[in-house]
Motif scaffolding. Structure first.
Motif, PDB file in Angstrom:
ATOM      1  N   ALA A 114     -11.308 -61.778  -1.622  1.00 25.09           N
ATOM      2  CA  ALA A 114     -10.849 -60.388  -1.618  1.00 25.09           C
ATOM      3  C   ALA A 114     -12.078 -59.485  -1.520  1.00 25.09           C
ATOM      4  CB  ALA A 114     -10.055 -60.063  -2.879  1.00 25.09           C
ATOM      5  N   TYR A 115     -11.920 -58.389  -0.802  1.00 23.38           N
ATOM      6  CA  TYR A 115     -13.030 -57.456  -0.649  1.00 23.38           C
ATOM      7  C   TYR A 115     -12.488 -56.050  -0.511  1.00 23.38           C
ATOM      8  CZ  TYR A 115     -12.018 -57.224   4.378  1.00 23.38           C
ATOM      9  OH  TYR A 115     -11.412 -57.020   5.593  1.00 23.38           O
ATOM     10  N   ALA A 116     -13.354 -55.077  -0.703  1.00 21.33           N
ATOM     11  CA  ALA A 116     -12.970 -53.679  -0.609  1.00 21.33           C
ATOM     12  C   ALA A 116     -14.037 -52.914   0.140  1.00 21.33           C
ATOM     13  CB  ALA A 116     -12.754 -53.072  -1.997  1.00 21.33           C
ATOM     14  N   ASP A 117     -13.726 -51.699   0.486  1.00 18.43           N
ATOM     15  CA  ASP A 117     -14.664 -50.808   1.171  1.00 18.43           C
ATOM     16  C   ASP A 117     -15.856 -50.518   0.244  1.00 18.43           C
ATOM     17  OD1 ASP A 117     -15.773 -49.069   2.969  1.00 18.43           O
ATOM     18  OD2 ASP A 117     -14.005 -47.792   3.146  1.00 18.43           O
ATOM     19  N   TYR A 118     -16.893 -49.910   0.798  1.00 22.11           N
ATOM     20  CA  TYR A 118     -18.053 -49.563  -0.015  1.00 22.11           C
ATOM     21  C   TYR A 118     -18.591 -48.195   0.383  1.00 22.11           C
ATOM     22  CZ  TYR A 118     -20.781 -51.329   4.014  1.00 22.11           C
ATOM     23  OH  TYR A 118     -21.300 -51.559   5.261  1.00 22.11           O
ATOM     24  N   ARG A 129     -22.028 -41.567   3.090  1.00 23.37           N
ATOM     25  CA  ARG A 129     -20.638 -41.318   3.467  1.00 23.37           C
ATOM     26  C   ARG A 129     -19.748 -41.723   2.308  1.00 23.37           C
ATOM     27  NH1 ARG A 129     -22.128 -44.274   8.308  1.00 23.37           N
ATOM     28  NH2 ARG A 129     -20.908 -46.021   7.510  1.00 23.37           N
ATOM     29  N   ALA A 130     -18.496 -41.255   2.335  1.00 21.25           N
ATOM     30  CA  ALA A 130     -17.562 -41.587   1.259  1.00 21.25           C
ATOM     31  C   ALA A 130     -17.035 -43.012   1.390  1.00 21.25           C
ATOM     32  CB  ALA A 130     -16.392 -40.608   1.252  1.00 21.25           C
ATOM     33  N   THR A 131     -16.943 -43.528   2.618  1.00 20.46           N
ATOM     34  CA  THR A 131     -16.503 -44.888   2.869  1.00 20.46           C
ATOM     35  C   THR A 131     -17.354 -45.458   3.995  1.00 20.46           C
ATOM     36  OG1 THR A 131     -14.844 -44.234   4.513  1.00 20.46           O
ATOM     37  CG2 THR A 131     -14.126 -44.320   2.220  1.00 20.46           C
ATOM     38  N   SER A 132     -17.122 -46.720   4.313  1.00 16.38           N
ATOM     39  CA  SER A 132     -17.919 -47.346   5.365  1.00 16.38           C
ATOM     40  C   SER A 132     -17.074 -47.878   6.515  1.00 16.38           C
ATOM     41  CB  SER A 132     -18.745 -48.496   4.782  1.00 16.38           C
ATOM     42  OG  SER A 132     -19.541 -49.092   5.770  1.00 16.38           O
ATOM     43  N   PHE A 133     -15.859 -48.339   6.233  1.00 16.72           N
ATOM     44  CA  PHE A 133     -15.055 -48.977   7.266  1.00 16.72           C
ATOM     45  C   PHE A 133     -14.375 -47.953   8.166  1.00 16.72           C
ATOM     46  CE2 PHE A 133     -14.120 -53.349   5.185  1.00 16.72           C
ATOM     47  CZ  PHE A 133     -15.485 -53.564   5.083  1.00 16.72           C
ATOM     48  N   PRO A 155     -22.274 -58.723   0.997  1.00 19.30           N
ATOM     49  CA  PRO A 155     -21.976 -59.608  -0.129  1.00 19.30           C
ATOM     50  C   PRO A 155     -21.430 -58.878  -1.359  1.00 19.30           C
ATOM     51  CG  PRO A 155     -24.044 -60.250   0.875  1.00 19.30           C
ATOM     52  CD  PRO A 155     -23.632 -58.965   1.537  1.00 19.30           C
ATOM     53  N   SER A 156     -21.963 -57.702  -1.656  1.00 17.30           N
ATOM     54  CA  SER A 156     -21.609 -57.017  -2.903  1.00 17.30           C
ATOM     55  C   SER A 156     -20.170 -56.514  -2.935  1.00 17.30           C
ATOM     56  CB  SER A 156     -22.567 -55.849  -3.144  1.00 17.30           C
ATOM     57  OG  SER A 156     -23.888 -56.309  -3.272  1.00 17.30           O
ATOM     58  N   MET A 157     -19.473 -56.551  -1.823  1.00 13.97           N
ATOM     59  CA  MET A 157     -18.077 -56.113  -1.809  1.00 13.97           C
ATOM     60  C   MET A 157     -17.109 -57.256  -2.074  1.00 13.97           C
ATOM     61  SD  MET A 157     -17.113 -55.744   2.249  1.00 13.97           S
ATOM     62  CE  MET A 157     -18.373 -54.561   2.610  1.00 13.97           C
ATOM     63  N   ILE A 158     -17.601 -58.477  -2.240  1.00 11.56           N
ATOM     64  CA  ILE A 158     -16.771 -59.680  -2.174  1.00 11.56           C
ATOM     65  C   ILE A 158     -16.548 -60.311  -3.539  1.00 11.56           C
ATOM     66  CG2 ILE A 158     -16.787 -62.074  -1.360  1.00 11.56           C
ATOM     67  CD1 ILE A 158     -18.217 -61.012   1.161  1.00 11.56           C
ATOM     68  N   VAL A 159     -15.296 -60.739  -3.787  1.00 12.66           N
ATOM     69  CA  VAL A 159     -14.957 -61.673  -4.860  1.00 12.66           C
ATOM     70  C   VAL A 159     -14.230 -62.842  -4.199  1.00 12.66           C
ATOM     71  CG1 VAL A 159     -13.652 -62.068  -6.982  1.00 12.66           C
ATOM     72  CG2 VAL A 159     -14.748 -59.857  -6.601  1.00 12.66           C
ATOM     73  N   MET A 160     -14.678 -64.060  -4.456  1.00 13.39           N
ATOM     74  CA  MET A 160     -14.070 -65.207  -3.785  1.00 13.39           C
ATOM     75  C   MET A 160     -13.883 -66.364  -4.747  1.00 13.39           C
ATOM     76  SD  MET A 160     -17.300 -66.414  -1.400  1.00 13.39           S
ATOM     77  CE  MET A 160     -16.320 -67.608  -0.504  1.00 13.39           C
ATOM     78  N   PHE A 198      -8.057 -63.709   3.853  1.00  8.13           N
ATOM     79  CA  PHE A 198      -8.824 -62.690   3.159  1.00  8.13           C
ATOM     80  C   PHE A 198      -7.875 -61.563   2.756  1.00  8.13           C
ATOM     81  CE2 PHE A 198     -13.257 -63.429   5.290  1.00  8.13           C
ATOM     82  CZ  PHE A 198     -13.268 -64.720   4.777  1.00  8.13           C
ATOM     83  N   ILE A 199      -8.215 -60.869   1.678  1.00 12.68           N
ATOM     84  CA  ILE A 199      -7.461 -59.698   1.226  1.00 12.68           C
ATOM     85  C   ILE A 199      -8.377 -58.490   1.289  1.00 12.68           C
ATOM     86  CG2 ILE A 199      -6.256 -58.616  -0.713  1.00 12.68           C
ATOM     87  CD1 ILE A 199      -5.630 -61.440  -1.756  1.00 12.68           C
ATOM     88  N   TYR A 200      -7.883 -57.416   1.880  1.00 13.94           N
ATOM     89  CA  TYR A 200      -8.662 -56.175   1.964  1.00 13.94           C
ATOM     90  C   TYR A 200      -8.029 -55.108   1.074  1.00 13.94           C
ATOM     91  CZ  TYR A 200     -10.335 -51.726   3.874  1.00 13.94           C
ATOM     92  OH  TYR A 200     -10.860 -50.471   4.013  1.00 13.94           O
ATOM     93  N   ILE A 201      -8.827 -54.490   0.215  1.00 13.06           N
ATOM     94  CA  ILE A 201      -8.388 -53.379  -0.636  1.00 13.06           C
ATOM     95  C   ILE A 201      -8.986 -52.093  -0.056  1.00 13.06           C
ATOM     96  CG2 ILE A 201      -8.414 -52.392  -2.955  1.00 13.06           C
ATOM     97  CD1 ILE A 201      -6.849 -55.010  -2.748  1.00 13.06           C
ATOM     98  N   PRO A 202      -8.159 -51.178   0.421  1.00 13.54           N
ATOM     99  CA  PRO A 202      -8.660 -50.004   1.154  1.00 13.54           C
ATOM    100  C   PRO A 202      -9.163 -48.876   0.258  1.00 13.54           C
ATOM    101  CG  PRO A 202      -6.286 -49.955   1.113  1.00 13.54           C
ATOM    102  CD  PRO A 202      -6.686 -51.233   0.418  1.00 13.54           C
ATOM    103  N   GLU A 203     -10.129 -49.179  -0.573  1.00 14.09           N
ATOM    104  CA  GLU A 203     -10.782 -48.136  -1.356  1.00 14.09           C
ATOM    105  C   GLU A 203     -12.213 -48.574  -1.650  1.00 14.09           C
ATOM    106  OE1 GLU A 203      -9.692 -48.058  -5.757  1.00 14.09           O
ATOM    107  OE2 GLU A 203      -7.952 -49.102  -4.920  1.00 14.09           O
ATOM    108  N   PRO A 204     -13.158 -47.649  -1.724  1.00 13.86           N
ATOM    109  CA  PRO A 204     -14.553 -48.028  -1.983  1.00 13.86           C
ATOM    110  C   PRO A 204     -14.756 -48.406  -3.445  1.00 13.86           C
ATOM    111  CG  PRO A 204     -14.354 -45.654  -1.756  1.00 13.86           C
ATOM    112  CD  PRO A 204     -13.003 -46.210  -1.453  1.00 13.86           C
ATOM    113  N   LEU A 205     -15.264 -49.611  -3.680  1.00 17.81           N
ATOM    114  CA  LEU A 205     -15.463 -50.114  -5.034  1.00 17.81           C
ATOM    115  C   LEU A 205     -16.902 -50.567  -5.285  1.00 17.81           C
ATOM    116  CD1 LEU A 205     -12.168 -52.214  -5.415  1.00 17.81           C
ATOM    117  CD2 LEU A 205     -12.638 -49.925  -6.314  1.00 17.81           C
TER     118      LEU A 205
END
Length: 316
Positions: A114-118, A129-133, A155-160, A198-205
């Motif tokens: 699972a990963y999210a924006d950054y 910027r507020a987001t990257s994707f 790497p820092s956006m990822i939990v696996m 993969f799971i994408y969470i659409p918010e910067p974390l």
């Protein structure tokens, strides 16, 4: 036993490592998090900073410099968590990072990651910027999509899942010693995607530190990555490899332009020649760097000759 292990490789990270560790310790996850830091033979005060955390973290010290990929693998080997949360030493997590990503994996047994924006930030902490994707990347990729284009992972956006990381055995056993930072992770993620969704969470974390300048290009050596991907995926991967060559050549052309303006002409020529090896038409697409080099070279030579004539005239 903690379900989540935070994996932090560090080399000469005295300016940022405390921020990274604190962001892992201060998660509002509601469960204990195992924080494992591998000091990759730092020569600055990184080790002294790690010692101040005492039992709040586990840290290992490499006896010789191995690189971020091998350091990360060493941390994974020491980890006990079911989930591995990757974190680079110059990045940091928002407090709800694990609260958002871990339940997503809990709820989908077919997902391996699972990963999210950054949020991209500069070294001084200012937000870029507020987001990257962009919209085209705002979803979890299929295997075909990852082989068609390079996906903007960090790497820092990822939990696996731990078993998915270890299941990428080609990455662990073969690539760790040969692939540099950046492309090592790219290859590992291709191997992980083979094992599940993969799971994408659409918010910067995550706050991701942007590297300024071209020094980071020294960490990129794409030939090993290209050979490994071509061997494993063949014709299917022609899209992502073509994009890699184009991106790398573009960055080299940018570096060469900077070197020209700095008067480092021989270095610029070497960089330009390397760019052309990955994309022969780079000069045409990047402002005809050959002409820039020629004009700059003529200017430098002319200035040198004028200075010499002037000194001779003064002497006579």
């Amino acid at each position: 036993m903690p379900r989540v292990s935070a994996i932090i490789p560090v080399y000469n990270g005295e300016a940022t490592i405390a921020r990274a560790i604190d962001s892992a310790i201060d998660q509002d996850f509601g469960e204990p998090v195992e924080v494992i830091v591998v000091n990759d033979c730092s020569s600055d005060s990184t080790e002294a900073i790690l010692e101040r955390y005492g039992v709040r973290i586990r840290y290992l010290t490499q006896t010789r410099r191995m690189g971020v990929v091998a350091a990360r693998n060493a941390a994974v080997a020491a980890a006990s968590g079911e989930y591995l949360a990757l974190l680079d030493a110059d990045d940091s997590w928002l407090p709800n990072k694990l609260t958002r990503l871990v339940p997503a994996l809990d709820g989908n047994p077919n997902a391996v990651l699972a990963y999210a924006d950054y949020i991209p930030v500069f070294p001084d902490g200012k937000q870029w910027r507020a987001t990257s994707f962009t919209l085209e990347f705002a979803h979890a990729p299929s295997m075909d999509e990852m082989l068609t284009r390079r996906w903007p992972f960090a790497p820092s956006m990822i939990v696996m899942r731990r078993n998915a990381y270890l299941g990428a055995d080609t990455f662990v056993e073969r690539a760790a010693g040969n692939l540099r930072a950046g492309l090592g992770e790219d290859y590992m993620l291709l191997l992980a995607r083979e094992q599940g969704e993969f799971i994408y969470i659409p918010e910067p974390l995550t706050r991701f530190q942007v590297i300024i300048g071209y020094e980071s290009l020294d960490k990129w050596e794409p030939d090993v990555f290209i050979a490994l991907v071509r061997e494993r995926y063949g014709h299917r991967a022609r899209g992502t490899l073509a994009r890699l060559r184009l991106d790398y050549a573009g960055m080299l052309a940018y570096k060469a332009n900077l070197e020209v303006h700095q008067g480092r002409l021989l270095r610029a020529l070497r960089t330009s020649t390397k760019a052309m090896r990955y994309d022969p038409w780079q000069f045409l697409r990047k402002g005809n760097l050959a002409k820039i080099l020629s004009r700059r070279a003529i200017h430098v030579i002319g200035s040198s000759l004028r200075a010499r004539w002037s000194s001779r005239g003064a002497a006579s």
